[in-house]
Design a protein around this motif. Structure first.
Motif, short mmCIF file in Angstrom:
data_model
loop_
_atom_site.label_atom_id
_atom_site.label_comp_id
_atom_site.label_asym_id
_atom_site.label_seq_id
_atom_site.Cartn_x
_atom_site.Cartn_y
_atom_site.Cartn_z
N VAL A 122 0.80 -1.24 0.15
CA VAL A 122 -0.05 0.13 -0.07
C VAL A 122 1.13 1.28 -0.06
O VAL A 122 1.69 1.53 1.05
N LEU A 123 0.96 1.98 -1.09
CA LEU A 123 1.82 2.99 -1.50
C LEU A 123 1.06 4.37 -1.07
O LEU A 123 -0.01 4.68 -1.82
N CYS A 124 1.73 5.32 -0.38
CA CYS A 124 1.00 6.59 -0.27
C CYS A 124 1.89 7.82 -1.08
O CYS A 124 2.96 7.77 -1.06
N PHE A 125 1.27 8.41 -1.78
CA PHE A 125 1.83 9.52 -2.85
C PHE A 125 1.38 10.85 -2.51
O PHE A 125 0.14 11.01 -2.09
N ASN A 126 2.36 11.94 -2.51
CA ASN A 126 1.81 13.26 -2.37
C ASN A 126 1.25 13.64 -3.54
O ASN A 126 1.27 13.17 -4.64
N SER A 127 0.93 15.37 -3.63
CA SER A 127 0.28 15.65 -4.87
C SER A 127 1.34 15.58 -6.27
O SER A 127 0.89 16.02 -7.28
N SER A 128 2.77 15.40 -5.74
CA SER A 128 3.75 15.64 -6.84
C SER A 128 3.93 14.11 -7.12
O SER A 128 5.06 13.76 -7.78
N ASP A 129 3.27 13.15 -6.79
CA ASP A 129 3.32 11.86 -7.09
C ASP A 129 4.61 10.99 -6.70
O ASP A 129 5.37 10.39 -7.14
N GLN A 130 5.29 11.72 -5.39
CA GLN A 130 6.22 11.25 -4.65
C GLN A 130 5.77 10.24 -3.71
O GLN A 130 4.81 10.73 -2.78
N LEU A 131 6.54 9.16 -3.34
CA LEU A 131 6.17 8.44 -2.52
C LEU A 131 6.40 8.87 -0.88
O LEU A 131 7.64 9.27 -0.52
N VAL A 132 5.36 8.73 -0.13
CA VAL A 132 5.60 9.23 1.13
C VAL A 132 5.98 7.84 2.24
O VAL A 132 4.85 7.15 2.31
N VAL A 133 7.12 7.53 2.30
CA VAL A 133 7.49 6.41 2.96
C VAL A 133 7.04 6.08 4.14
O VAL A 133 6.56 4.91 4.48
N GLU A 134 6.85 6.97 5.10
CA GLU A 134 6.19 6.98 6.43
C GLU A 134 4.82 6.53 6.43
O GLU A 134 4.30 5.82 7.59
N GLU A 135 4.19 6.53 5.38
CA GLU A 135 2.77 6.23 5.30
C GLU A 135 2.40 4.94 4.44
O GLU A 135 1.27 4.72 4.10
N SER A 136 3.65 4.48 4.13
CA SER A 136 3.44 3.41 3.00
C SER A 136 4.08 1.92 3.68
O SER A 136 4.71 2.32 4.61
N TRP A 137 3.76 0.86 3.19
CA TRP A 137 4.40 -0.29 3.26
C TRP A 137 4.55 -1.34 2.35
O TRP A 137 3.64 -1.15 1.42
N HIS A 138 5.17 -2.25 2.52
CA HIS A 138 5.19 -3.43 1.53
C HIS A 138 5.37 -4.80 2.02
O HIS A 138 5.96 -4.99 3.18
N SER A 139 4.67 -5.98 1.62
CA SER A 139 4.93 -7.07 2.47
C SER A 139 6.56 -7.56 2.32
O SER A 139 7.15 -7.07 1.47
N ASP A 140 6.87 -8.18 3.26
CA ASP A 140 8.41 -8.49 3.32
C ASP A 140 8.74 -9.42 2.26
O ASP A 140 8.05 -10.32 1.70
N VAL A 141 10.08 -9.37 1.72
CA VAL A 141 10.60 -10.38 1.26
C VAL A 141 12.02 -10.53 1.92
O VAL A 141 12.50 -9.89 2.86
N TYR A 142 12.80 -11.71 1.32
CA TYR A 142 13.73 -12.23 2.49
C TYR A 142 14.78 -12.66 1.58
O TYR A 142 14.88 -12.84 0.40
N ARG A 143 15.78 -12.84 2.56
CA ARG A 143 17.26 -13.49 2.05
C ARG A 143 17.58 -14.62 3.03
O ARG A 143 16.88 -14.61 4.03
N PHE A 144 18.39 -15.49 2.56
CA PHE A 144 18.93 -16.47 3.75
C PHE A 144 20.31 -16.16 4.00
O PHE A 144 21.03 -16.30 3.48
N ALA A 145 20.30 -16.30 5.55
CA ALA A 145 21.58 -15.89 6.00
C ALA A 145 21.89 -17.17 6.67
O ALA A 145 21.36 -18.23 7.07
#
Length: 324
Positions: A122-145
């Motif tokens: 779920v991505l939140c953008f301002n009026s200039s179509d820039q991503l507002v990171v603090e109001e956005s999130w994405h499902s996790d992706v992983y690496r194997f350590a």
């Protein structure tokens, strides 16, 4: 990627097909009328893009400050992913500019339900179509350590196989003489040519399916293991050489050596064959040792770590390999 206003204009400028029963009053075709599986739908508080009758993106109207949200679902099928890009300009790992001027990558995990989410992002953008990171999130992706246990297992297996690996370094002239190279091994997504029954036998000896390596010391003393190891070593060398040959001319050396491409002059075929031989002969014992060890760790299921670690949200870069 397109914004809310784009789909608002598209909806209002596209009429409902008057003679089609496949569209409700709040639905519009994205392309041709018969393709009702590609649809734009107007809900009370959003526009929904449907690909193959599946909701892939939901666009919410801007608030009083012009900020708006887009909810996205990652897809599995290659053609659906292509259509999603065509009609929304959305794709996994797409670069997006943030309000601070940074460029971040947004992975779209199609397994979002496993994380008890309704969307991949779920991505939140301002009026200039820039991503507002603090109001956005994405499902996790992983690496194997790698855990300490993984490292200990690799170290123990390498120690047990050290004598066999060292022996292969002395056999390097024979490996070069018997090398069989081709673009199937050297090209992108190249595949090893080792017989599948040999792979399974090695997998079993190394405990790849059980995690138990206790039988390795006993197996080392059998003639069969020595034979298997020779086959693995030759195949690992073949693939290493094939990749270096492919990278030298983006695959053209193979075609020139076979007389299929770029052989306008009779000497070109001979030159390509000579170049291939030079590349094979330039491989050093250390080169082969690294390639062979990597292959052996893969067969023991120790090629990557066992601990799943979530990558940070909205990274500037993503690793070449990550997992959903």
């Amino acid at each position: 990627m397109y914004n809310y206003q784009h789909f608002d204009n598209l909806y209002n400028n596209t009429r409902k097909p008057p003679r089609s029963k496949k569209y409700q009053e709040n639905q519009r075709p994205l392309r041709r009328v018969p393709e009702s599986w590609l649809m734009l739908q107007k809900d009370p508080n959003s526009y929904v893009v449907k690909i193959n009758r599946t909701e892939v993106a939901r666009y919410y109207p801007p608030d009083s400050q012009g900020n708006y949200e887009v909810a996205i679902r990652g897809l599995y099928a290659t053609y659906d992913i292509h259509l999603m890009y065509v009609f929304t300009h959305i794709y996994s790992c797409m670069p997006i500019t943030t309000t601070t001027g940074e460029t971040v990558r947004v992975p779209l995990n199609p397994h979002y339900k496993d994380q008890e989410q309704d969307f991949s992002a779920v991505l939140c953008f301002n009026s200039s179509d820039q991503l507002v990171v603090e109001e956005s999130w994405h499902s996790d992706v992983y690496r194997f350590a790698s855990t300490d246990e993984d490292k200990a297992k690799r170290k123990a297996l390498k120690a047990q196989l050290e004598a066999y690996i060292t022996l292969q370094m002395f056999k390097l002239p024979t490996l070069k003489a018997n090398a069989k190279v081709d673009d199937d091994q050297g090209g992108p997504f190249g595949e090893e040519k080792l017989n599948s029954s040999v792979r399974l036998e090695i997998n079993s000896l190394f405990g790849a399916f059980t995690g138990d390596t206790s039988q390795v010391p006993e197996a080392l003393n059998t003639p069969r293991f020595a034979q298997l190891f020779d086959e693995v070593s030759q195949d690992a060398f073949n693939m290493l050489a094939s990749k270096r040959i492919y990278n030298e001319g983006n695959g053209s050396l193979f075609w020139k050596a076979q007389g299929y491409y770029g052989t306008k002059h009779p000497d070109e075929k001979a030159d390509a064959e000579e170049k291939i031989n030079d590349i094979i002969n330039a491989i050093t014992p250390d080169d082969h040792k690294k390639s062979l060890t990597t292959r052996l760790m893969k067969y023991a299921n120790l090629g990557k770590g066992s601990q799943k670690v979530a990558l940070p949200q909205f990274s500037n870069t993503l690793p070449n390999r990550f997992h959903f």
